[in-house]
Design a protein around this motif. Structure first.
Motif, PDB file in Angstrom:
ATOM      1  N   VAL A   1      33.814 -31.955 -56.965  1.00  0.00           N
ATOM      2  CA  VAL A   1      34.832 -32.236 -55.965  1.00  0.00           C
ATOM      3  C   VAL A   1      36.219 -32.105 -56.573  1.00  0.00           C
ATOM      4  N   GLU A   2      37.087 -31.439 -55.862  1.00  0.00           N
ATOM      5  CA  GLU A   2      38.487 -31.387 -56.258  1.00  0.00           C
ATOM      6  C   GLU A   2      39.094 -32.771 -56.000  1.00  0.00           C
ATOM      7  N   PRO A   3      39.437 -33.497 -57.071  1.00  0.00           N
ATOM      8  CA  PRO A   3      39.721 -34.928 -56.918  1.00  0.00           C
ATOM      9  C   PRO A   3      40.920 -35.223 -56.024  1.00  0.00           C
ATOM     10  N   ALA A   4      41.956 -34.435 -56.149  1.00  0.00           N
ATOM     11  CA  ALA A   4      43.173 -34.723 -55.387  1.00  0.00           C
ATOM     12  C   ALA A   4      42.959 -34.600 -53.885  1.00  0.00           C
ATOM     13  N   VAL A   5      41.950 -33.859 -53.505  1.00  0.00           N
ATOM     14  CA  VAL A   5      41.762 -33.577 -52.091  1.00  0.00           C
ATOM     15  C   VAL A   5      41.403 -34.824 -51.300  1.00  0.00           C
ATOM     16  N   LEU A   6      40.474 -35.586 -51.841  1.00  0.00           N
ATOM     17  CA  LEU A   6      40.069 -36.799 -51.142  1.00  0.00           C
ATOM     18  C   LEU A   6      41.262 -37.712 -50.931  1.00  0.00           C
ATOM     19  N   ALA A   7      42.068 -37.883 -51.961  1.00  0.00           N
ATOM     20  CA  ALA A   7      43.239 -38.729 -51.849  1.00  0.00           C
ATOM     21  C   ALA A   7      44.215 -38.188 -50.809  1.00  0.00           C
ATOM     22  N   ALA A   8      44.415 -36.880 -50.844  1.00  0.00           N
ATOM     23  CA  ALA A   8      45.369 -36.280 -49.920  1.00  0.00           C
ATOM     24  C   ALA A   8      44.928 -36.442 -48.474  1.00  0.00           C
ATOM     25  N   MET A   9      43.658 -36.204 -48.211  1.00  0.00           N
ATOM     26  CA  MET A   9      43.168 -36.337 -46.842  1.00  0.00           C
ATOM     27  C   MET A   9      43.200 -37.797 -46.406  1.00  0.00           C
ATOM     28  N   GLY A  10      42.880 -38.671 -47.321  1.00  0.00           N
ATOM     29  CA  GLY A  10      42.943 -40.095 -46.991  1.00  0.00           C
ATOM     30  C   GLY A  10      44.351 -40.518 -46.647  1.00  0.00           C
ATOM     31  N   ARG A  11      45.290 -40.050 -47.448  1.00  0.00           N
ATOM     32  CA  ARG A  11      46.687 -40.383 -47.217  1.00  0.00           C
ATOM     33  C   ARG A  11      47.148 -39.831 -45.874  1.00  0.00           C
ATOM     34  N   LEU A  12      46.627 -38.673 -45.557  1.00  0.00           N
ATOM     35  CA  LEU A  12      46.965 -38.047 -44.281  1.00  0.00           C
ATOM     36  C   LEU A  12      46.581 -38.945 -43.115  1.00  0.00           C
ATOM     37  N   LEU A  13      45.500 -39.667 -43.290  1.00  0.00           N
ATOM     38  CA  LEU A  13      44.987 -40.470 -42.175  1.00  0.00           C
ATOM     39  C   LEU A  13      45.541 -41.885 -42.143  1.00  0.00           C
ATOM     40  N   VAL A  14      45.560 -42.502 -43.303  1.00  0.00           N
ATOM     41  CA  VAL A  14      45.946 -43.914 -43.297  1.00  0.00           C
ATOM     42  C   VAL A  14      47.395 -44.149 -43.717  1.00  0.00           C
ATOM     43  N   GLY A  15      48.028 -43.100 -44.197  1.00  0.00           N
ATOM     44  CA  GLY A  15      49.464 -43.199 -44.470  1.00  0.00           C
ATOM     45  C   GLY A  15      49.831 -44.029 -45.662  1.00  0.00           C
ATOM     46  N   SER A  16      49.110 -45.101 -45.894  1.00  0.00           N
ATOM     47  CA  SER A  16      49.488 -46.047 -46.932  1.00  0.00           C
ATOM     48  C   SER A  16      49.347 -45.445 -48.316  1.00  0.00           C
ATOM     49  N   SER A  17      49.219 -46.286 -49.315  1.00  0.00           N
ATOM     50  CA  SER A  17      49.100 -45.818 -50.691  1.00  0.00           C
ATOM     51  C   SER A  17      47.659 -45.472 -51.026  1.00  0.00           C
ATOM     52  N   ALA A  18      47.033 -44.787 -50.117  1.00  0.00           N
ATOM     53  CA  ALA A  18      45.637 -44.427 -50.344  1.00  0.00           C
ATOM     54  C   ALA A  18      45.530 -43.368 -51.431  1.00  0.00           C
ATOM     55  N   GLY A  19      46.667 -42.936 -51.939  1.00  0.00           N
ATOM     56  CA  GLY A  19      46.644 -41.939 -52.996  1.00  0.00           C
ATOM     57  C   GLY A  19      46.224 -42.517 -54.327  1.00  0.00           C
ATOM     58  N   ALA A  20      46.285 -43.843 -54.441  1.00  0.00           N
ATOM     59  CA  ALA A  20      45.904 -44.490 -55.695  1.00  0.00           C
ATOM     60  C   ALA A  20      44.416 -44.326 -55.939  1.00  0.00           C
ATOM     61  N   LEU A  21      44.095 -43.454 -56.851  1.00  0.00           N
ATOM     62  CA  LEU A  21      42.679 -43.191 -57.110  1.00  0.00           C
ATOM     63  C   LEU A  21      42.138 -44.105 -58.192  1.00  0.00           C
ATOM     64  N   THR A  22      40.863 -44.057 -58.373  1.00  0.00           N
ATOM     65  CA  THR A  22      40.203 -44.852 -59.413  1.00  0.00           C
ATOM     66  C   THR A  22      40.389 -44.191 -60.755  1.00  0.00           C
TER      67      THR A  22
END
Lengths: 113, 113
Positions: B92-113
DNA sequence: CGTCTATGTTGACGCTTGTCGATTCAGGTG
DNA sequence: CACCTGAATCGACAAGCGTCAACATAGACG
């Protein structure tokens, strides 16, 4: 009946079952068209979280097509609609955004504003 | 070139432009098929964040179809592939999940593990 | 090299989808 | 009531998509 509650554990947690995938894919699919995504974003970003069709129908396609896409978004459980007098207002189903976000990022993205 | 960096501000922030929608819709569309979503989840949840095709190809469709869907996911920028000896591994391209999540929830969902 | 296994590619098929013009329905206004 | 505007539905069409069987490619191993 919105799919939000049912679906699902994060994609990174474990392989999705066929049923989970069926449900979740329906929501992703609804956002998988540029025109629909713009309509959805227009509603979601509109003041009060709702918008009249007349406010958002400027996306470069005909009026029947706009209506068609809004219907699809409604069927997917992403939007709800309500007629008030002459106009029809669409609003975002709030839990859905959180659910889809949680599906992708796994974390506590469910914490809404 | 992965769409992750380019795309986008949250859907709730402002109406998406046609270009933003085009890019984001391509990613959502890729997850809008049950089989693809299961394949993606299988890779994402596999140990090490990567999986051999042979590990995940049990989704009820023929081998060519699996290959076809993995290609689609790759073209959408969601997966990358690498051949190691006999087998081909997808991750999985790691940044993608964060980017799509951020797209939806707007918040700091970019903070990955 | 020949063969076997793991993936990818090709070509064809039926089904779905996005789009439009024409029409219809719903409510307001005169 | 007749008329107008906003929105949904209908019917049709082209394009796209998911699927498979058949074939092609890549590496391992004898």
């Amino acid at each position: 009946m919105s799919n939000a509650e049912v679906c699902c554990s994060p994609v990174t947690e474990r392989p999705m079952s066929a049923e989970e995938a069926e449900t979740a894919a329906r929501m992703f699919k609804a956002l998988g068209d540029p025109v629909r995504l713009r309509l959805f974003s227009a509603v979601a970003s509109h003041e009060g979280g709702e918008a009249c069709v007349c406010d958002i129908s400027d996306v470069g396609v005909s009026q029947p097509t706009v209506s068609h896409h809004l219907k699809k978004l409604k069927e997917a459980g992403l939007l709800t609609s309500e007629r008030r007098g002459t106009w029809v207002y669409y609003r975002v189903e709030p839990a859905v955004l959180a659910a889809m976000g949680r599906l992708l990022v796994g974390s506590s993205a469910g914490a809404l504003t």
